[in-house]
Design a protein around this motif. Sequence first.
Motif, PDB file in Angstrom:
ATOM      1  N   LEU A 167       1.287  -1.174  -0.130  1.00 31.71           N
ATOM      2  CA  LEU A 167      -0.083   0.129   0.191  1.00 31.71           C
ATOM      3  C   LEU A 167       0.726   1.011  -0.162  1.00 31.71           C
ATOM      4  O   LEU A 167       0.182   1.663  -0.652  1.00 31.71           O
ATOM      5  N   SER A 168       2.459   0.833   0.615  1.00 34.30           N
ATOM      6  CA  SER A 168       3.099   2.125   1.025  1.00 34.30           C
ATOM      7  C   SER A 168       3.600   3.100  -0.736  1.00 34.30           C
ATOM      8  O   SER A 168       3.758   4.326  -0.479  1.00 34.30           O
ATOM      9  N   ILE A 169       2.919   1.815  -1.783  1.00 35.31           N
ATOM     10  CA  ILE A 169       3.966   2.083  -2.926  1.00 35.31           C
ATOM     11  C   ILE A 169       2.967   2.911  -4.370  1.00 35.31           C
ATOM     12  O   ILE A 169       2.792   3.025  -4.908  1.00 35.31           O
ATOM     13  N   VAL A 170       1.799   2.716  -3.636  1.00 36.99           N
ATOM     14  CA  VAL A 170       0.570   3.492  -4.612  1.00 36.99           C
ATOM     15  C   VAL A 170       1.045   4.817  -4.708  1.00 36.99           C
ATOM     16  O   VAL A 170       0.715   5.931  -3.967  1.00 36.99           O
ATOM     17  N   PRO A 171       0.812   5.238  -5.926  1.00 40.39           N
ATOM     18  CA  PRO A 171       1.585   6.215  -6.326  1.00 40.39           C
ATOM     19  C   PRO A 171       0.075   7.614  -6.367  1.00 40.39           C
ATOM     20  O   PRO A 171      -1.058   6.394  -6.527  1.00 40.39           O
ATOM     21  N   ASN A 172       0.100   9.075  -5.907  1.00 42.57           N
ATOM     22  CA  ASN A 172      -0.966   9.418  -5.699  1.00 42.57           C
ATOM     23  C   ASN A 172      -1.428  10.159  -6.721  1.00 42.57           C
ATOM     24  O   ASN A 172      -3.430   9.924  -6.817  1.00 42.57           O
ATOM     25  N   LYS A 174     -11.700  -2.180 -18.291  1.00 43.54           N
ATOM     26  CA  LYS A 174     -12.988  -1.660 -18.584  1.00 43.54           C
ATOM     27  C   LYS A 174     -13.518  -2.025 -17.203  1.00 43.54           C
ATOM     28  O   LYS A 174     -14.698  -1.855 -16.470  1.00 43.54           O
ATOM     29  N   LYS A 175     -13.501  -3.083 -16.521  1.00 44.36           N
ATOM     30  CA  LYS A 175     -13.715  -4.453 -15.978  1.00 44.36           C
ATOM     31  C   LYS A 175     -13.335  -4.461 -14.983  1.00 44.36           C
ATOM     32  O   LYS A 175     -13.557  -4.983 -13.330  1.00 44.36           O
ATOM     33  N   SER A 176     -11.905  -4.198 -14.689  1.00 43.76           N
ATOM     34  CA  SER A 176     -10.893  -4.377 -13.249  1.00 43.76           C
ATOM     35  C   SER A 176     -11.626  -2.738 -12.409  1.00 43.76           C
ATOM     36  O   SER A 176     -12.156  -1.958 -12.720  1.00 43.76           O
ATOM     37  N   MET A 177     -11.201  -3.118 -11.196  1.00 46.72           N
ATOM     38  CA  MET A 177     -11.414  -2.319 -10.734  1.00 46.72           C
ATOM     39  C   MET A 177     -10.081  -0.736 -11.122  1.00 46.72           C
ATOM     40  O   MET A 177      -9.617  -1.309 -11.453  1.00 46.72           O
ATOM     41  N   THR A 178     -10.269   0.552 -10.467  1.00 47.95           N
ATOM     42  CA  THR A 178      -9.297   1.280 -10.117  1.00 47.95           C
ATOM     43  C   THR A 178      -8.711   1.211  -9.542  1.00 47.95           C
ATOM     44  O   THR A 178      -8.581   0.402  -8.469  1.00 47.95           O
ATOM     45  N   VAL A 179      -6.736   1.657  -9.432  1.00 47.85           N
ATOM     46  CA  VAL A 179      -6.489   1.601  -8.217  1.00 47.85           C
ATOM     47  C   VAL A 179      -6.940   2.128  -6.850  1.00 47.85           C
ATOM     48  O   VAL A 179      -7.058   1.699  -5.585  1.00 47.85           O
ATOM     49  N   GLN A 180      -7.732   2.968  -6.650  1.00 49.24           N
ATOM     50  CA  GLN A 180      -8.375   3.293  -5.627  1.00 49.24           C
ATOM     51  C   GLN A 180      -9.335   2.231  -5.145  1.00 49.24           C
ATOM     52  O   GLN A 180      -8.676   2.355  -3.461  1.00 49.24           O
ATOM     53  N   PRO A 221     -17.607   1.667  -0.673  1.00 43.50           N
ATOM     54  CA  PRO A 221     -16.627   1.604   0.374  1.00 43.50           C
ATOM     55  C   PRO A 221     -16.421   3.345   0.719  1.00 43.50           C
ATOM     56  O   PRO A 221     -16.999   4.129   0.253  1.00 43.50           O
ATOM     57  N   SER A 222     -15.101   2.851   1.197  1.00 42.38           N
ATOM     58  CA  SER A 222     -14.946   3.801   1.261  1.00 42.38           C
ATOM     59  C   SER A 222     -13.561   4.987   1.190  1.00 42.38           C
ATOM     60  O   SER A 222     -13.290   4.072  -0.109  1.00 42.38           O
ATOM     61  N   THR A 223     -14.270   6.500   0.085  1.00 42.44           N
ATOM     62  CA  THR A 223     -13.277   7.086  -0.975  1.00 42.44           C
ATOM     63  C   THR A 223     -11.613   7.204  -0.370  1.00 42.44           C
ATOM     64  O   THR A 223     -12.081   8.447   0.384  1.00 42.44           O
ATOM     65  N   ILE A 224     -10.450   7.369  -0.752  1.00 40.76           N
ATOM     66  CA  ILE A 224      -9.631   7.653  -0.033  1.00 40.76           C
ATOM     67  C   ILE A 224      -8.820   7.999  -1.868  1.00 40.76           C
ATOM     68  O   ILE A 224      -8.381   6.886  -2.267  1.00 40.76           O
ATOM     69  N   ASN A 225      -7.703   9.016  -1.751  1.00 41.36           N
ATOM     70  CA  ASN A 225      -7.239   9.186  -2.823  1.00 41.36           C
ATOM     71  C   ASN A 225      -5.635   9.676  -2.473  1.00 41.36           C
ATOM     72  O   ASN A 225      -5.485  10.572  -2.940  1.00 41.36           O
ATOM     73  N   ASN A 226      -5.348   9.296  -1.406  1.00 47.16           N
ATOM     74  CA  ASN A 226      -3.798   9.691  -1.143  1.00 47.16           C
ATOM     75  C   ASN A 226      -3.084   7.920  -0.808  1.00 47.16           C
ATOM     76  O   ASN A 226      -4.032   7.817   0.768  1.00 47.16           O
TER      77      ASN A 226
END
Length: 165
Positions: A22-27, A36-42, A73-78
């Motif tokens: 999780l710590s390497i997910v770029p903002n 298109k059938k996959s979830m977003t990284v977020q 789901p929670s919305t987290i963007n960073n």
Amino acid sequence: MSTIPMLLKEMEQEAQTTRKMLSIVPNDKYDWQPHKKSMTVQKLATHIAELPNWVTMAIHTDGLDFGEHPYEPSTINNTADLLKFFEESYENGRSNLAQANEEDFDKKWVLRNGDQVLLESTKGEIIRVAYSQTVHHRAQLGVFLRLLDIPIPGSYGPSADELGL
């Protein structure tokens, strides 16, 4: 060793690996998705971060009905907020597991969507499902990040990136 100490040990080991991932997910990549059938990284990263809460849910409920309680789901963007959310979820799951009554692990737990039963298991098995879901989705995130050319940390040993391959 009884079941709860084994589950706590496994939970901590998986949390260490999950933190690294999780710590390497770029903002700037939270809206990215490989298909298109996959979830977003977020969505994927946030789902991974919330999964330790399923341990608490398994311990304190007899099931979950998406018909009565739709998934929100929670919305987290960073990444800073993502890691904070994960740590809160992890501490919630860990502390509830540490205080759980092992005799309750054999009680039935049902996941449903209204009348449709999606999964029927024991509370103990649902705790393991939460762990398995974490590993499964963490691997998905690893593929997403690899496609973005982000070096991946090892999970159960060094990664190709850590070995310089």
